[in-house]
Design an enzyme around this catalytic site. Structure first.
Site, PDB file in Angstrom:
ATOM      1  N   GLU A   1      56.977  24.986  48.456  1.00 28.03           N
ATOM      2  CA  GLU A   1      57.314  25.987  49.481  1.00 28.03           C
ATOM      3  C   GLU A   1      56.120  26.916  49.723  1.00 28.03           C
ATOM      4  O   GLU A   1      55.848  27.302  50.860  1.00 28.03           O
ATOM      5  CB  GLU A   1      58.534  26.808  49.043  1.00 28.03           C
ATOM      6  CG  GLU A   1      59.866  26.046  49.064  1.00 28.03           C
ATOM      7  CD  GLU A   1      60.414  25.850  50.476  1.00 28.03           C
ATOM      8  OE1 GLU A   1      59.753  26.273  51.452  1.00 28.03           O
ATOM      9  OE2 GLU A   1      61.503  25.254  50.603  1.00 28.03           O
TER      10      GLU A   1
ATOM     11  N   LYS B   1      63.053  31.538  47.601  1.00 29.20           N
ATOM     12  CA  LYS B   1      64.293  32.312  47.531  1.00 29.20           C
ATOM     13  C   LYS B   1      65.369  31.413  46.951  1.00 29.20           C
ATOM     14  O   LYS B   1      65.699  30.375  47.531  1.00 29.20           O
ATOM     15  CB  LYS B   1      64.690  32.806  48.915  1.00 29.20           C
ATOM     16  CG  LYS B   1      66.019  33.554  48.891  1.00 29.20           C
ATOM     17  CD  LYS B   1      66.323  34.199  50.220  1.00 29.20           C
ATOM     18  CE  LYS B   1      67.653  34.908  50.172  1.00 29.20           C
ATOM     19  NZ  LYS B   1      67.974  35.564  51.444  1.00 29.20           N
TER      20      LYS B   1
ATOM     21  N   ARG C   1      75.625  41.249  49.507  1.00 31.38           N
ATOM     22  CA  ARG C   1      76.537  40.651  50.486  1.00 31.38           C
ATOM     23  C   ARG C   1      77.750  41.536  50.693  1.00 31.38           C
ATOM     24  O   ARG C   1      78.304  41.612  51.797  1.00 31.38           O
ATOM     25  CB  ARG C   1      76.929  39.243  50.031  1.00 31.38           C
ATOM     26  CG  ARG C   1      75.737  38.296  50.069  1.00 31.38           C
ATOM     27  CD  ARG C   1      76.098  36.897  49.597  1.00 31.38           C
ATOM     28  NE  ARG C   1      74.887  36.085  49.458  1.00 31.38           N
ATOM     29  CZ  ARG C   1      74.872  34.879  48.895  1.00 31.38           C
ATOM     30  NH1 ARG C   1      76.004  34.354  48.433  1.00 31.38           N
ATOM     31  NH2 ARG C   1      73.744  34.206  48.806  1.00 31.38           N
TER      32      ARG C   1
ATOM     33  N   LYS D   1      62.140  35.529  44.908  1.00 30.59           N
ATOM     34  CA  LYS D   1      63.376  36.312  44.897  1.00 30.59           C
ATOM     35  C   LYS D   1      64.496  35.520  44.251  1.00 30.59           C
ATOM     36  O   LYS D   1      64.653  34.359  44.623  1.00 30.59           O
ATOM     37  CB  LYS D   1      63.733  36.625  46.354  1.00 30.59           C
ATOM     38  CG  LYS D   1      65.011  37.380  46.526  1.00 30.59           C
ATOM     39  CD  LYS D   1      65.285  37.582  47.984  1.00 30.59           C
ATOM     40  CE  LYS D   1      66.633  38.249  48.120  1.00 30.59           C
ATOM     41  NZ  LYS D   1      67.089  38.237  49.468  1.00 30.59           N
TER      42      LYS D   1
ATOM     43  N   LYS E   1      75.105  28.872  49.643  1.00 32.76           N
ATOM     44  CA  LYS E   1      73.888  28.684  50.440  1.00 32.76           C
ATOM     45  C   LYS E   1      72.958  27.631  49.830  1.00 32.76           C
ATOM     46  O   LYS E   1      71.753  27.624  50.101  1.00 32.76           O
ATOM     47  CB  LYS E   1      73.171  30.034  50.599  1.00 32.76           C
ATOM     48  CG  LYS E   1      74.029  31.104  51.295  1.00 32.76           C
ATOM     49  CD  LYS E   1      73.228  32.365  51.626  1.00 32.76           C
ATOM     50  CE  LYS E   1      74.082  33.374  52.407  1.00 32.76           C
ATOM     51  NZ  LYS E   1      73.289  34.556  52.840  1.00 32.76           N
TER      52      LYS E   1
ATOM     53  N   SER F   1      69.766  43.112  44.457  1.00 35.91           N
ATOM     54  CA  SER F   1      70.915  44.008  44.276  1.00 35.91           C
ATOM     55  C   SER F   1      71.591  43.813  42.923  1.00 35.91           C
ATOM     56  O   SER F   1      71.950  44.785  42.258  1.00 35.91           O
ATOM     57  CB  SER F   1      71.904  43.798  45.416  1.00 35.91           C
ATOM     58  OG  SER F   1      72.309  42.437  45.500  1.00 35.91           O
TER      59      SER F   1
ATOM     60  N   TYR G   1      65.476  48.810  45.042  1.00 32.67           N
ATOM     61  CA  TYR G   1      66.371  49.907  45.415  1.00 32.67           C
ATOM     62  C   TYR G   1      66.056  51.156  44.599  1.00 32.67           C
ATOM     63  O   TYR G   1      66.550  52.231  44.917  1.00 32.67           O
ATOM     64  CB  TYR G   1      67.832  49.477  45.218  1.00 32.67           C
ATOM     65  CG  TYR G   1      68.161  48.252  46.046  1.00 32.67           C
ATOM     66  CD1 TYR G   1      68.371  48.364  47.412  1.00 32.67           C
ATOM     67  CD2 TYR G   1      68.205  46.973  45.482  1.00 32.67           C
ATOM     68  CE1 TYR G   1      68.624  47.248  48.192  1.00 32.67           C
ATOM     69  CE2 TYR G   1      68.457  45.848  46.254  1.00 32.67           C
ATOM     70  CZ  TYR G   1      68.662  45.992  47.607  1.00 32.67           C
ATOM     71  OH  TYR G   1      68.882  44.887  48.378  1.00 32.67           O
TER      72      TYR G   1
HETATM   73  C1  PBG Z   1      69.947  37.464  53.662  1.00 30.56           C
HETATM   74  C2  PBG Z   1      69.381  38.248  52.531  1.00 30.56           C
HETATM   75  C3  PBG Z   1      69.975  38.360  51.270  1.00 30.56           C
HETATM   76  C4  PBG Z   1      69.201  39.272  50.553  1.00 30.56           C
HETATM   77  C5  PBG Z   1      68.144  39.673  51.369  1.00 30.56           C
HETATM   78  N1  PBG Z   1      68.257  39.013  52.597  1.00 30.56           N
HETATM   79  C6  PBG Z   1      71.228  37.784  50.725  1.00 30.56           C
HETATM   80  C7  PBG Z   1      71.483  36.350  50.791  1.00 30.56           C
HETATM   81  O1  PBG Z   1      70.595  35.518  50.952  1.00 30.56           O
HETATM   82  O2  PBG Z   1      72.659  36.011  50.677  1.00 30.56           O
HETATM   83  C8  PBG Z   1      69.534  39.708  49.158  1.00 30.56           C
HETATM   84  C9  PBG Z   1      68.984  41.006  48.689  1.00 30.56           C
HETATM   85  C10 PBG Z   1      69.621  41.542  47.473  1.00 30.56           C
HETATM   86  O3  PBG Z   1      70.519  40.942  46.840  1.00 30.56           O
HETATM   87  O4  PBG Z   1      69.228  42.657  47.095  1.00 30.56           O
HETATM   88  N2  PBG Z   1      69.180  36.635  54.366  1.00 30.56           N
END
Ligand code: PBG
Length: 342
Positions: A251, A196, A206, A266, A235, A292, A331
């Site tokens: 990982e 991720k 968010r 992701k 993050k 997203s 989505y």
């Molecule tokens: C949080 C989480 C995130 C997403 C899924 N779980 C956002 C982040 O890590 O800030 C993002 C999903 C998306 O953008 O569609 N643990």
């Protein structure tokens, strides 16, 4: 000119193209992420055109439609009331919290629809991070993993089929596996967000959950009389550097050894090389999350008549499958299901 090989022969008609197609996108591969809140109304999410924050009452018919379209799984994401947020994310382990309630409801009425829950503290954490921020402003790995184990157990107790740690803390897959196993949840699977990345493409998500870390350095902000702790504004100390490819292999090795059932990459489209690498590295099923920001880009471009939504969406999902994804969080799942099975 007499070329011996004429690749165009295999592209000449719809029928021959169907026969030689290498990647077959199917509704069987789709996971539909659903947003929830504790309000009584279903509210459209401005940052994610076409998506909604569902009430518990609204969730069930939407999940029923999802199941009726043949989509095998939903993934749940909660928007938590700000009053319930604290710096330890304690609400994440509340057995009567929003997610456990939603899981029980779905499993009671739609037992065959798989329910995947997100395991991470950010929706519950007043500091907006996936782990616990200590007084020095560091995200503490091991106490965070303890909290994640409690959260995962709460979800498994409620009946979640898969728990999906999306936090990127070290060692959390093994710890969650052990917690589940010692609490009679041997059959609850772990879908690990393995690679991720610290991505700008999570912006609309968010917004949808109101779960972003602070954008200002604490020195710029007024947070009352006590000297504020310096909360990181991104993050990057736990999510991966977008520049790194080999690190994803590391990982993946760790998660596989720690007992993950499914690995995830992701975001999806900007990381197809990573997806392909992991496809060749591991026999485990691979997931990709078309996130997203990727979804919003297509929606906005289509709204501006810059591209055709159906064609661009199906091409994106096909590319993700071609690169090696077995399952795709998107989505667009309901629309894609209808386009694939008209
Ligand atoms: C949080 C989480 C995130 C997403 C899924 N779980 C956002 C982040 O890590 O800030 C993002 C999903 C998306 O953008 O569609 N643990």
């Amino acid at each position: 000119m007499h070329p011996l090989a004429r690749p165009r022969r295999n592209r000449a008609t719809p029928a021959i193209r169907r026969l030689v197609r290498e990647t077959r996108l199917s509704v069987d591969q789709l996971v539909y992420p659903l947003f929830l809140h504790a309000d009584d109304t279903d509210t459209p999410i401005a940052a994610l055109p076409g998506q909604t924050r569902w009430s518990l009452q609204g969730l069930l018919p939407r999940a029923q439609e999802t199941a009726d379209l043949g989509i095998p799984a939903v993934a749940l994401f909660p928007k938590i009331d700000p009053k319930l947020k604290d710096p330890t994310g304690a609400e994440s382990a509340n057995p009567d919290g929003l997610i456990p309630q939603a899981v029980r409801l779905l499993k009671q009425h739609l037992p065959d629809l798989l329910v995947i829950t997100d395991v991470a503290l950010d929706p519950y954490n007043a500091d907006g991070h996936d782990g616990i921020v200590n007084d020095q402003g560091l995200i503490e790995n091991d106490p965070s993993v303890e909290a994640l184990c409690k959260q995962a157990l709460t979800h498994a107790d409620a009946g979640a089929d898969l728990v999906a740690p999306s936090d990127m803390m070290d060692g959390r897959v093994a710890a969650i596996r052990q917690t589940l196993d010692t609490n009679h949840h041997q059959n609850t699977a772990i879908l690990s967000y393995t690679a991720k990345y610290a991505s700008a493409f999570y912006g609309p998500f968010r917004d949808a959950l109101d779960s972003a870390p602070p954008t200002q350095k604490p020195t710029d902000s007024i947070r009352g009389p006590a000297p504020p702790k310096p909360i990181p504004t991104n993050k990057s100390t736990y999510q991966m550097d977008p520049a790194n490819r080999r690190e994803a292999h590391r990982e993946a090795d760790l998660d596989a050894h720690e007992g993950a059932d499914i690995l995830m990459v992701k975001p999806a489209l900007p990381y197809l090389d990573v997806l392909r690498d992991l496809r060749e590295l591991t026999p485990l099923p691979l997931a990709a999350y078309h996130v997203s920001g990727e979804y919003a880009m297509l929606q906005h471009a289509a709204a501006a008549n810059a591209l055709d939504l159906r064609d661009a969406t199906l091409e994106s999902l096909t590319a993700i499958a071609r690169a090696g994804a077995d399952l795709i969080f998107t989505y667009s799942a309901p629309e894609a299901a209808q386009w694939l099975n008209p």
